[in-house]
Design a protein around this motif. Structure first.
Motif, mmCIF file in Angstrom:
data_model
loop_
_atom_site.group_PDB
_atom_site.id
_atom_site.type_symbol
_atom_site.label_atom_id
_atom_site.label_comp_id
_atom_site.label_asym_id
_atom_site.label_seq_id
_atom_site.Cartn_x
_atom_site.Cartn_y
_atom_site.Cartn_z
ATOM 1 N N ASP A 6 0.669 -1.394 0.097
ATOM 2 C CA ASP A 6 -0.089 -0.067 -0.032
ATOM 3 C C ASP A 6 0.880 1.321 0.254
ATOM 4 O O ASP A 6 0.800 2.471 -0.532
ATOM 5 N N THR A 32 3.658 1.527 -1.091
ATOM 6 C CA THR A 32 4.651 1.608 -2.339
ATOM 7 C C THR A 32 3.685 2.654 -3.417
ATOM 8 O O THR A 32 3.932 3.376 -3.843
ATOM 9 N N LEU A 33 2.528 2.150 -3.538
ATOM 10 C CA LEU A 33 1.760 2.332 -4.319
ATOM 11 C C LEU A 33 1.962 3.588 -4.130
ATOM 12 O O LEU A 33 2.215 4.604 -5.620
ATOM 13 N N LYS A 34 1.677 4.388 -3.254
ATOM 14 C CA LYS A 34 1.558 5.973 -2.561
ATOM 15 C C LYS A 34 2.503 6.802 -3.166
ATOM 16 O O LYS A 34 2.118 7.446 -4.000
ATOM 17 N N VAL A 52 4.923 5.066 -5.533
ATOM 18 C CA VAL A 52 5.155 5.541 -6.636
ATOM 19 C C VAL A 52 4.446 6.454 -7.686
ATOM 20 O O VAL A 52 5.210 6.847 -8.794
ATOM 21 N N ASP A 53 3.799 7.320 -7.305
ATOM 22 C CA ASP A 53 2.658 7.353 -8.323
ATOM 23 C C ASP A 53 3.299 9.090 -7.850
ATOM 24 O O ASP A 53 3.304 9.752 -8.834
ATOM 25 N N LYS A 54 4.024 9.632 -7.917
ATOM 26 C CA LYS A 54 5.037 10.646 -7.962
ATOM 27 C C LYS A 54 5.977 10.834 -8.744
ATOM 28 O O LYS A 54 6.546 11.824 -9.616
ATOM 29 N N TYR A 55 6.977 9.212 -9.502
ATOM 30 C CA TYR A 55 6.883 9.068 -10.926
ATOM 31 C C TYR A 55 5.860 9.155 -11.557
ATOM 32 O O TYR A 55 6.589 8.683 -12.539
ATOM 33 N N SER A 56 5.307 9.939 -11.713
ATOM 34 C CA SER A 56 3.696 9.148 -13.193
ATOM 35 C C SER A 56 4.193 9.967 -14.200
ATOM 36 O O SER A 56 3.679 9.753 -14.832
ATOM 37 N N ASN A 57 5.211 11.083 -13.668
ATOM 38 C CA ASN A 57 5.552 12.044 -15.230
ATOM 39 C C ASN A 57 7.036 11.324 -15.634
ATOM 40 O O ASN A 57 7.532 11.574 -17.231
ATOM 41 N N THR A 111 4.230 -2.384 -10.745
ATOM 42 C CA THR A 111 4.025 -3.667 -8.889
ATOM 43 C C THR A 111 3.598 -4.261 -8.826
ATOM 44 O O THR A 111 2.757 -5.055 -9.934
#
Length: 480
Positions: free
Chosen positions: A137, A139-141, A143-148, A155
């Motif tokens: 949970d 990690t999913l939050k 990883v969001d910051k690398y969406s660009n 994962t």
């Protein structure tokens, strides 16, 4: 086998896990109960030759042509083992989000490295994180910051198995322990079936990917190496374990051996080009009377870095055939006063099931794990610099080995460690440092040679800004 029948029906009733996980777990337990532990005959162990453990400096250079390099990199997937929590260092979330240097976390550095590769060569190297139910949970939050970014980030979760109650071999969750305490992730040997069960393996194969580079997320030296990838593709090696020369700090690390003798393996082994089987030897498999020999640097000169390169088609073939029967590592624990057992496997032990498996004896720079705050001190110091997400060792350090650092319990948690240093001391000329008691470091301190700092019980010892300490034992302010 009555135990097993009871266990099967108890596990069948657990709603929290998939059929794949239930089957994998029962399979592991039945292997454990059948006592199939493989006993190593000490006299049949041989030191692997250079054909089997290839010296890194004999590898051909990677292609000069950027188009060829792109073609090579487009065959690759990078997978980081991200199931561990930073609990030993006093952190609550995934270990990969501990800040390592310049405010960047392990995960930030990994992403920067792969972004640079993808930009430089116009390739598409995806990053895959194998989480556990402990880290998923969070990690999913994160990883969001690398969406660009220009990387595909995937994962998946490794298996979740129930802890076994030692007394009656029942799964702990069936006794009402439905929280996280009832479960465990079964070691990184689970990476192969879980990659397949998640659907990711087939997806990567359909994109033309051929190799996965697997490494611990806390090993800062585990960066993509084109020479290694090129060698494996050219020589059709299905599996490669990076090993590196042992120092006294690594005497417990697993090592690669050639093993003559009747190894009960799958028939695949008959296709191997070597007369002996290459396999991982862990300290747990070593008979008591040979443990000191195992730890000696003379006889066993290399150890496993857990940087592994594995062919994706071979993983699919072996998982489908249920052929990856790695040695089982029993890990006894206690949960709320109940003695439980976790059965685990290690990814390195799979080496003996793959065709044309090799080791590559790599430079020590490819093994830079951060297991404790003493390691954090090394990588945050002037011993290293950060270039494009790579942690690179300072050329001004004459000694090829790093200083040995022992910090007392006051420094164990990352928060406490950081608060006790105004700035990380200069340690380029340090051989060893031992710190015990309530010690605080000012800014701009230089440590050289052998330094021991021990505060007297109940006394706060402050090392002043700008102090230069060389080959000294310090027990109080008067010694500085």
């Amino acid at each position: 086998m009555e135990k097993l029948e009871h266990l099967k029906s108890a596990v069948a009733a657990l709603s929290e896990v998939s059929e794949n996980e239930k089957n994998g777990f029962i399979n592991l337990v039945s292997r454990y109960l059948s006592g199939e532990a493989q006993h190593i005959e000490w006299t049949k162990i041989q030191t692997p030759t250079d054909e089997v453990v290839v010296p890194y400096d004999t590898l051909s250079p990677s292609p000069d042509d950027p188009a060829e390099t792109k073609k090579l990199l487009d065959k690759l997937v990078v997978l980081k083992l991200n199931g561990g929590l930073g609990t030993t260092m006093g952190c609550t979330g995934p270990k990969s989000v501990i800040e390592v240097r310049n405010g960047l976390t392990f995960l930030d550095l990994i992403v920067i490295q792969i972004e640079n590769l993808n930009s430089k060569y116009g390739c598409n190297v995806p990053l895959v994180l194998m989480n556990s139910f402990n880290t998923h949970d969070d990690t999913l939050k994160i990883v969001d910051k690398y969406s660009n970014s220009n990387i595909e980030i995937h994962t998946f979760n490794q298996s979740q198995y129930p802890r076994l109650v030692v007394e009656d071999f029942a799964p702990l969750p069936s006794k009402g322990q439905h929280g996280k305490d009832g479960w465990y992730p079964p070691g990184h040997g689970d990476v192969f079936p879980s990659l397949m069960n998640s659907g990711k393996l087939d997806a990567f194969l359909s994109q033309g990917k051929e190799y996965v580079f697997v490494a611990n997320s806390d090993n800062l030296g585990a960066i993509v190496d084109l020479k290694i990838l090129n060698h494996l593709v050219q020589n059709k090696n299905e599996y490669c374990m990076e090993v590196t020369p042992k120092t006294l700090a690594d005497v417990k690390g697993g090592t690669l051996i050639s093993y003559e003798g009747k190894v009960q393996l799958s028939d695949l082994i008959n296709t191997l080009p070597f007369s002996s089987v290459i396999q991982l030897l862990e300290i747990a498999q070593v008979p008591d009377e040979h443990v000191n020999e195992f730890k000696s640097i003379e006889k066993f000169k290399i150890f496993n870095t857990n940087n592994l390169w594995v062919n994706l088609n071979a993983i699919k073939r072996l998982v489908e055939a249920d052929a990856l029967k790695m040695e089982i590592i029993p890990n006894p624990k206690e949960v709320n006063g109940i003695k439980v057992l976790q059965l685990e496997t290690a990814a390195g032990a799979a080496i003996r099931f793959f065709d044309h498996a090799i080791g590559i004896n790599v430079p020590r720079s490819r093994f830079l794990p951060v297991k404790a705050t003493s390691d954090l001190l090394l990588v945050q110091s002037d011993l290293y610099t950060l270039v494009d997400g790579f942690v690179i060792r300072n050329k001004d350090r004459a000694n090829p080995t790093n200083p040995s650092i022992e910090l007392g319990p006051e420094f164990k948690k990352v928060g406490n460690f950081l608060s006790r240093f105004k700035s990380i001391p200069s340690i380029i000329e340090l051989d060893s440092l031992k710190v015990t008691g309530d010690v605080w470091f000012g800014a701009g301190i230089v440590l050289k040679g052998k330094v021991s700092i021990a505060a007297k019980p109940g006394v706060k010892l402050e090392i002043p800004d700008g102090a230069v300490i060389e080959n000294k034992e310090i027990n109080g302010p008067e010694d500085i």
